[in-house]
Design a protein around this motif. Structure first.
Motif, PDB file in Angstrom:
ATOM      1  N   GLU A 158     -28.171  -9.233  -3.584  1.00 13.04           N
ATOM      2  CA  GLU A 158     -28.210  -9.790  -4.930  1.00 13.04           C
ATOM      3  C   GLU A 158     -27.942 -11.286  -4.879  1.00 13.04           C
ATOM      4  OE1 GLU A 158     -25.915  -9.283  -9.176  1.00 13.04           O
ATOM      5  OE2 GLU A 158     -25.872  -7.647  -7.742  1.00 13.04           O
ATOM      6  N   HIS A 159     -28.822 -12.053  -5.518  1.00  8.86           N
ATOM      7  CA  HIS A 159     -28.674 -13.506  -5.566  1.00  8.86           C
ATOM      8  C   HIS A 159     -27.596 -13.878  -6.576  1.00  8.86           C
ATOM      9  CE1 HIS A 159     -29.582 -17.744  -5.635  1.00  8.86           C
ATOM     10  NE2 HIS A 159     -29.658 -17.678  -6.954  1.00  8.86           N
ATOM     11  N   ILE A 160     -26.655 -14.663  -6.104  1.00  7.09           N
ATOM     12  CA  ILE A 160     -25.615 -15.179  -6.997  1.00  7.09           C
ATOM     13  C   ILE A 160     -25.679 -16.685  -6.860  1.00  7.09           C
ATOM     14  CG2 ILE A 160     -23.149 -15.254  -7.495  1.00  7.09           C
ATOM     15  CD1 ILE A 160     -22.964 -12.534  -6.060  1.00  7.09           C
ATOM     16  N   GLY A 161     -26.134 -17.340  -7.889  1.00  4.48           N
ATOM     17  CA  GLY A 161     -26.284 -18.784  -7.796  1.00  4.48           C
ATOM     18  C   GLY A 161     -27.003 -19.320  -9.007  1.00  4.48           C
TER      19      GLY A 161
ATOM     20  N   ASN B   9     -32.887 -17.364 -19.386  1.00  6.30           N
ATOM     21  CA  ASN B   9     -32.303 -16.524 -20.436  1.00  6.30           C
ATOM     22  C   ASN B   9     -32.707 -15.068 -20.265  1.00  6.30           C
ATOM     23  OD1 ASN B   9     -31.012 -18.683 -21.595  1.00  6.30           O
ATOM     24  ND2 ASN B   9     -32.683 -19.120 -23.011  1.00  6.30           N
ATOM     25  N   GLU B  10     -33.976 -14.858 -19.955  1.00  2.59           N
ATOM     26  CA  GLU B  10     -34.470 -13.492 -19.760  1.00  2.59           C
ATOM     27  C   GLU B  10     -33.790 -12.855 -18.544  1.00  2.59           C
ATOM     28  OE1 GLU B  10     -38.638 -11.202 -18.752  1.00  2.59           O
ATOM     29  OE2 GLU B  10     -38.710 -13.244 -19.524  1.00  2.59           O
ATOM     30  N   PHE B  11     -33.645 -13.630 -17.488  1.00  5.40           N
ATOM     31  CA  PHE B  11     -33.009 -13.139 -16.269  1.00  5.40           C
ATOM     32  C   PHE B  11     -31.547 -12.766 -16.538  1.00  5.40           C
ATOM     33  CE2 PHE B  11     -30.690 -13.935 -12.287  1.00  5.40           C
ATOM     34  CZ  PHE B  11     -31.335 -13.009 -11.475  1.00  5.40           C
ATOM     35  N   ILE B  12     -30.840 -13.606 -17.263  1.00  5.33           N
ATOM     36  CA  ILE B  12     -29.431 -13.339 -17.592  1.00  5.33           C
ATOM     37  C   ILE B  12     -29.323 -12.069 -18.424  1.00  5.33           C
ATOM     38  CG2 ILE B  12     -27.465 -14.178 -18.950  1.00  5.33           C
ATOM     39  CD1 ILE B  12     -28.297 -17.038 -18.082  1.00  5.33           C
ATOM     40  N   GLU B  13     -30.241 -11.905 -19.373  1.00 10.30           N
ATOM     41  CA  GLU B  13     -30.234 -10.726 -20.241  1.00 10.30           C
ATOM     42  C   GLU B  13     -30.481  -9.445 -19.438  1.00 10.30           C
ATOM     43  OE1 GLU B  13     -33.132  -9.867 -23.693  1.00 10.30           O
ATOM     44  OE2 GLU B  13     -31.737 -11.417 -24.385  1.00 10.30           O
ATOM     45  N   ILE B  14     -31.452  -9.476 -18.554  1.00  7.76           N
ATOM     46  CA  ILE B  14     -31.764  -8.312 -17.716  1.00  7.76           C
ATOM     47  C   ILE B  14     -30.566  -7.956 -16.834  1.00  7.76           C
ATOM     48  CG2 ILE B  14     -33.192  -7.528 -15.769  1.00  7.76           C
ATOM     49  CD1 ILE B  14     -35.494  -9.183 -17.050  1.00  7.76           C
ATOM     50  N   LYS B  15     -29.954  -8.989 -16.266  1.00  7.59           N
ATOM     51  CA  LYS B  15     -28.792  -8.776 -15.399  1.00  7.59           C
ATOM     52  C   LYS B  15     -27.625  -8.188 -16.193  1.00  7.59           C
ATOM     53  CE  LYS B  15     -26.680 -11.134 -11.555  1.00  7.59           C
ATOM     54  NZ  LYS B  15     -26.567 -12.352 -10.794  1.00  7.59           N
ATOM     55  N   ARG B  16     -27.432  -8.661 -17.413  1.00  7.09           N
ATOM     56  CA  ARG B  16     -26.343  -8.158 -18.267  1.00  7.09           C
ATOM     57  C   ARG B  16     -26.573  -6.687 -18.611  1.00  7.09           C
ATOM     58  NH1 ARG B  16     -21.910  -8.215 -20.760  1.00  7.09           N
ATOM     59  NH2 ARG B  16     -21.611  -8.105 -22.999  1.00  7.09           N
ATOM     60  N   ILE B  17     -27.819  -6.323 -18.957  1.00  8.21           N
ATOM     61  CA  ILE B  17     -28.131  -4.923 -19.277  1.00  8.21           C
ATOM     62  C   ILE B  17     -27.884  -4.042 -18.059  1.00  8.21           C
ATOM     63  CG2 ILE B  17     -30.014  -3.335 -19.853  1.00  8.21           C
ATOM     64  CD1 ILE B  17     -31.133  -5.585 -21.679  1.00  8.21           C
TER      65      ILE B  17
ATOM     66  N   LEU C 121     -28.949  -5.004 -27.096  1.00  9.64           N
ATOM     67  CA  LEU C 121     -29.588  -5.973 -26.216  1.00  9.64           C
ATOM     68  C   LEU C 121     -31.045  -5.617 -25.937  1.00  9.64           C
ATOM     69  CD1 LEU C 121     -26.726  -6.645 -23.626  1.00  9.64           C
ATOM     70  CD2 LEU C 121     -27.627  -8.237 -25.328  1.00  9.64           C
ATOM     71  N   GLU C 122     -31.323  -4.331 -25.716  1.00  4.68           N
ATOM     72  CA  GLU C 122     -32.700  -3.911 -25.448  1.00  4.68           C
ATOM     73  C   GLU C 122     -33.588  -4.084 -26.673  1.00  4.68           C
ATOM     74  OE1 GLU C 122     -32.164   0.043 -23.854  1.00  4.68           O
ATOM     75  OE2 GLU C 122     -32.140  -0.722 -21.791  1.00  4.68           O
ATOM     76  N   ASN C 123     -33.054  -3.811 -27.872  1.00  2.00           N
ATOM     77  CA  ASN C 123     -33.827  -4.008 -29.099  1.00  2.00           C
ATOM     78  C   ASN C 123     -34.146  -5.486 -29.318  1.00  2.00           C
ATOM     79  OD1 ASN C 123     -33.949  -1.299 -29.730  1.00  2.00           O
ATOM     80  ND2 ASN C 123     -32.136  -1.356 -31.043  1.00  2.00           N
ATOM     81  N   CYS C 124     -33.161  -6.356 -29.070  1.00  2.00           N
ATOM     82  CA  CYS C 124     -33.384  -7.794 -29.207  1.00  2.00           C
ATOM     83  C   CYS C 124     -34.455  -8.264 -28.231  1.00  2.00           C
ATOM     84  CB  CYS C 124     -32.093  -8.571 -28.962  1.00  2.00           C
ATOM     85  SG  CYS C 124     -30.878  -8.398 -30.270  1.00  2.00           S
ATOM     86  N   LYS C 125     -34.420  -7.725 -27.034  1.00  2.00           N
ATOM     87  CA  LYS C 125     -35.392  -8.083 -25.998  1.00  2.00           C
ATOM     88  C   LYS C 125     -36.797  -7.662 -26.424  1.00  2.00           C
ATOM     89  CE  LYS C 125     -36.285  -7.272 -21.144  1.00  2.00           C
ATOM     90  NZ  LYS C 125     -35.910  -6.507 -19.972  1.00  2.00           N
TER      91      LYS C 125
END
Length: 180
Positions: free
Chosen positions: A117-120, A128-136, A165-169
């Motif tokens: 997993e990339h942490i950086g 924003n999309e990446f952060i949201e996917i990671k949070r879900i 979160l999924e509905n917002c996405k």
């Protein structure tokens, strides 16, 4: 850049010492570097002078391939790159190659980087999309942990947060489609 010791020859060796978190850097020519007793590896480095990163990777993949009993040719469905082409060049053809060759790449990436997993840093365009996917994804893992230890109240809260979160996405992606 001139050698910091003799101040005559061109410096080709960059010596970095790290002792007790104290870093010192020195630029030396080959002659002065050989004179310093601390650098005993200089002569042993000469044979790998022309080695490129691809050549090193190629050798690494050959060792991996020799250890495999069955030789099955894997082909990326997106770009058509074969695994043997990848091992000879050391370069992937597209982003889908990571999925196609994941069986071989995952162990190597884990050994080299310590984790899969990339942490950086996150790219600005799709960040924003990446952060949201990671949070879900993280919330779903927490949900599974809560269910396994029978913390159903916390699991319900996490489940509701995932749904929001999924509905917002989904709403955002529909709006983007309409804007096109």
């Amino acid at each position: 850049m001139l050698c910091e010791k003799c101040k005559k020859n061109e410096a080709k060796i960059h010596l970095i010492k790290l002792i007790n978190r104290e870093r010192t850097e020195t630029w030396l020519c080959e002659t002065c570097a050989k004179e310093i007793s601390e650098i005993s590896l200089i002569s042993s480095l000469a044979p790998i002078e022309g080695a490129s990163f691809q050549n090193i990777l190629n050798g690494y993949f050959q060792v991996l391939n020799n250890n495999k009993k069955e030789k099955i040719e894997i082909i990326c469905k997106n770009c058509g790159l074969t695994y043997s082409q990848f091992t000879s060049s050391g370069q992937l053809g597209c982003g889908s190659c990571y999925d196609s060759f994941s069986e071989f790449l995952r162990p190597m990436i884990k050994r080299i980087h310590g984790d899969l997993e990339h942490i950086g840093k996150i790219p600005n365009k799709s960040g924003n999309e990446f952060i949201e996917i990671k949070r879900i994804k993280k919330l779903k893992e927490e949900l599974q942990k809560c269910i396994s230890v029978e913390e159903y109240e916390n699991a319900a809260i996490i489940r509701d947060e995932i749904k929001i979160l999924e509905n917002c996405k989904e709403v955002r992606s529909k709006n983007e489609e309409l804007d096109r």
